[in-house]
Design a protein around this motif. Structure first.
Motif, PDB file in Angstrom:
ATOM      1  N   PHE A  80       0.375  17.768  11.984  1.00 40.30           N
ATOM      2  CA  PHE A  80       0.649  16.459  11.331  1.00 40.30           C
ATOM      3  C   PHE A  80      -0.150  15.427  12.107  1.00 40.30           C
ATOM      4  N   ILE A  81      -1.275  15.895  13.104  1.00 37.05           N
ATOM      5  CA  ILE A  81      -1.784  15.008  13.789  1.00 37.05           C
ATOM      6  C   ILE A  81      -2.802  13.961  13.042  1.00 37.05           C
ATOM      7  N   LYS A  82      -3.167  14.281  11.812  1.00 38.19           N
ATOM      8  CA  LYS A  82      -3.893  13.369  11.236  1.00 38.19           C
ATOM      9  C   LYS A  82      -2.922  12.456  10.340  1.00 38.19           C
ATOM     10  N   ARG A  83      -1.755  12.686  10.165  1.00 37.06           N
ATOM     11  CA  ARG A  83      -0.917  11.851   9.307  1.00 37.06           C
ATOM     12  C   ARG A  83      -0.214  10.704   9.806  1.00 37.06           C
ATOM     13  N   SER A  84       0.135   9.856   9.038  1.00 36.68           N
ATOM     14  CA  SER A  84       0.968   8.476   9.605  1.00 36.68           C
ATOM     15  C   SER A  84       2.154   8.877  10.056  1.00 36.68           C
ATOM     16  N   TYR A  85       2.540   7.947  10.970  1.00 36.86           N
ATOM     17  CA  TYR A  85       3.850   8.088  11.519  1.00 36.86           C
ATOM     18  C   TYR A  85       4.919   8.478  10.745  1.00 36.86           C
ATOM     19  N   PHE A  86       5.045   7.529   9.420  1.00 37.62           N
ATOM     20  CA  PHE A  86       5.989   7.581   8.708  1.00 37.62           C
ATOM     21  C   PHE A  86       6.076   9.112   8.112  1.00 37.62           C
ATOM     22  N   ILE A  87       4.887   9.528   7.668  1.00 39.00           N
ATOM     23  CA  ILE A  87       4.779  11.016   7.179  1.00 39.00           C
ATOM     24  C   ILE A  87       5.355  12.044   8.139  1.00 39.00           C
ATOM     25  N   LYS A  88       4.984  11.808   9.141  1.00 33.70           N
ATOM     26  CA  LYS A  88       5.294  12.782  10.363  1.00 33.70           C
ATOM     27  C   LYS A  88       6.705  12.846  10.361  1.00 33.70           C
ATOM     28  N   ILE A  89       7.365  11.435  10.316  1.00 34.58           N
ATOM     29  CA  ILE A  89       9.063  11.834  10.427  1.00 34.58           C
ATOM     30  C   ILE A  89       9.537  12.363   9.305  1.00 34.58           C
ATOM     31  N   ILE A  90       9.176  12.121   8.312  1.00 36.15           N
ATOM     32  CA  ILE A  90       9.660  12.723   7.121  1.00 36.15           C
ATOM     33  C   ILE A  90       9.714  14.131   7.231  1.00 36.15           C
ATOM     34  N   TYR A  91       8.464  14.725   7.348  1.00 37.83           N
ATOM     35  CA  TYR A  91       8.348  16.221   7.212  1.00 37.83           C
ATOM     36  C   TYR A  91       9.111  16.785   8.269  1.00 37.83           C
ATOM     37  N   LYS A  92       8.921  16.222   9.597  1.00 42.34           N
ATOM     38  CA  LYS A  92       9.376  16.918  10.882  1.00 42.34           C
ATOM     39  C   LYS A  92      10.865  16.778  10.641  1.00 42.34           C
ATOM     40  N   THR A  93      11.561  15.794  10.235  1.00 42.29           N
ATOM     41  CA  THR A  93      13.077  15.507  10.264  1.00 42.29           C
ATOM     42  C   THR A  93      13.504  16.937   9.280  1.00 42.29           C
ATOM     43  N   GLY A  94      12.856  17.145   8.121  1.00 44.08           N
ATOM     44  CA  GLY A  94      13.241  18.220   7.127  1.00 44.08           C
ATOM     45  C   GLY A  94      13.286  19.450   8.175  1.00 44.08           C
ATOM     46  N   VAL A  95      12.213  19.939   9.017  1.00 49.12           N
ATOM     47  CA  VAL A  95      12.030  20.999   9.682  1.00 49.12           C
ATOM     48  C   VAL A  95      13.037  20.984  10.887  1.00 49.12           C
TER      49      VAL A  95
END
Length: 364
Positions: A80-95
Motif C-alpha cells: 500500500f506504499i502508493k495509497r493514501s493514508y485513509f485507504i491504507k487504514i481501511i484495507y490494513k484494518t481488515g487484514v
C-alpha cells in the motif's frame, strides 16, 4: 552481523510489540479496577484472576504486536506504499481484524483450558468461547484493539515521514540538548533538472521525482545511510562516521543508486521519456545535532561541513565527473576498496580561504 536493512526492519517492528504490550497492561489494570475483588466476569460468568491475566495478556499482546509489525513492515507497507493514508487504514484494518480475532480465540481457548485443566477442544471450553464471542465484552475488546492498531499504524506512518530513528530520538530526548558528532555527508543532485522539468511540466516532473526518490531509497537503507533532507531535486544523505566508513558504505551507496536507476531505465523512458542521472559531493566533519523549532520541531545539523559538501558537489560539472570526494574523507577511507581514486588537484571553494584537494571515485 545483521545487514543495515535487517536492522532497520527490526527497529520498525519492535515499536509495534511495545505499543501492544503497554496497551495490554493498561487494559488489564483498568479491568482490575472495574472488577475489584470479583472472581468471575459479570458478562460471561468466566473465572477472573488478575494474577493470571497479567502475564497472559502481556505475552499475548507482545506476540500479536510483533506479528502485526512484521506483516506491516515486510509486506503490507510495501503493498500500500502508493495509497493514501485513509485507504491504507481501511484495507490494513481488515487484514489485522482477522489477526486480532484469531489471537483472541487462541487466548480464550488456552485460558479456559488451563482454568478447567482440560483439552482446548473440550465441549465446556468451546461453549465458554462462544459465550465470550457472542457477548458485548468481546466487541469492547475489539474496539480497544482497533485503537491499538490505529496508534501502531500512526506511529509507523509518522516515523516513516520524519525519517529513520527521528521519532524515537524525539521520544528519548537524544538531541534535546545539542550533541557534537562526526558525520559523512553526501549531497546528491539531479543533473539537468530544470531542463527536464520544463520538458515534462510540473505535475509530470513531480511524479518522476517520487519514482526517483523511491528507487534511491533501498540503496540508502542497504548502506546504512540516513536521509537528512529532500531539497527539490536534491537529497542530502548522512552517515555516522563509523557507519559510513564501514566497507566504504558512503561511496558504495552512490554506485548502488546508479545501478538502481539503471534497472528502472525502461520505466523512466516509457513514463517520462528521460532517465534521471545525478552527481554527488562527499565530505565529513563535526556537526552539532539538536532539536530546533517551536511551531514545527526538527532535528537538524549545523556546521561548516554542510556548506563545504554542497560546494564540492557544485564543482562536479566543472570537473566533468559525477562524484567528488574531499581529500580529508579520502584519507580515512577503508584502504581495501574496489574503487580507483583519481586525484583532481586543489580547488578554492567559494566562500572559503583555504583550498580543498578533491578526488573522484571510479569503479575498478
Amino acid at each position: 552481523m545483521l545487514s543495515p536493512k535487517t536492522k532497520r526492519n527490526i527497529y520498525r517492528i519492535i515499536p509495534f510489540g511495545l505499543i501492544w504490550f503497554v496497551f495490554s497492561m493498561v487494559y488489564t489494570l483498568i479491568e482490575k479496577g472495574l472488577l475489584g475483588d470479583a472472581t468471575h466476569y459479570p458478562a460471561t460468568g468466566n473465572v477472573y484472576s488478575f494474577s493470571a491475566s497479567i502475564p497472559l495478556a502481556g505475552i499475548t499482546a507482545l506476540c500479536a504486536g510483533l506479528l502485526i509489525g512484521t506483516v506491516e513492515t515486510l509486506y503490507l507497507n510495501k503493498v500500500f506504499i502508493k495509497r493514501s493514508y485513509f485507504i491504507k487504514i481501511i484495507y490494513k484494518t481488515g487484514v489485522y481484524l482477522v489477526v486480532m480475532i484469531s489471537f483472541l480465540v487462541i487466548n480464550t481457548l488456552i485460558g479456559n483450558a488451563l482454568r478447567l485443566q482440560v483439552n482446548v477442544f473440550d465441549e465446556q471450553v468451546l461453549n465458554d468461547l462462544w459465550s465470550f464471542l457472542s457477548n458485548f465484552a468481546f466487541w469492547s475488546i475489539e474496539i480497544y484493539i482497533a485503537a491499538i492498531i490505529g496508534v501502531s499504524l500512526f506511529y509507523a506512518e509518522v516515523s516513516d515521514n520524519l525519517g529513520q530513528g527521528v521519532l524515537a530520538n524525539f521520544f528519548t530526548g537524544k538531541y534535546h540538548l545539542p550533541v557534537e558528532e562526526e558525520r559523512i555527508f553526501m549531497f546528491l543532485d539531479m543533473k539537468s533538472s530544470t531542463t527536464i522539468a520544463e520538458k515534462l511540466g510540473h505535475v509530470k516532473y513531480f511524479e518522476m521525482l517520487k519514482e526517483y526518490y523511491s528507487d534511491l531509497s533501498d540503496p540508502i537503507i542497504e548502506h546504512d545511510g540516513e536521509i537528512y533532507q529532500y531539497v527539490g531535486d536534491e537529497v542530502i544523505v548522512s552517515w555516522k562516521l563509523q557507519n559510513g566508513l564501514l566497507n566504504n558504505n558512503f561511496i558504495k551507496c552512490f554506485y548502488s543508486m546508479k545501478q538502481a536507476i539503471e534497472k528502472q531505465r525502461i520505466k523512466y523512458e516509457q513514463n517520462f521519456g528521460v532517465v534521471p542521472t545525478f552527481k554527488a559531493g562527499f565530505h565529513y566533519g563535526k556537526v552539532t545535532t539538536g532539536e530546533i523549532g517551536v511551531i514545527k520541531k526538527e532535528i537538524i545539523f549545523t556546521g561548516d561541513v554542510l556548506n563545504t559538501t554542497a560546494r564540492i558537489q557544485a564543482l562536479c560539472n566543472d570537473y566533468k565527473v559525477d562524484n567528488l570526494i574531499s581529500s580529508q574523507l579520502v584519507t580515512i577511507m577503508n584502504a581495501n576498496t574496489k574503487f580507483i581514486l583519481k586525484n583532481l588537484g586543489e580547488n578554492e571553494l567559494r566562500g572559503r580561504d583555504e583550498k580543498v584537494e578533491l578526488y573522484t571515485a571510479l569503479l575498478s
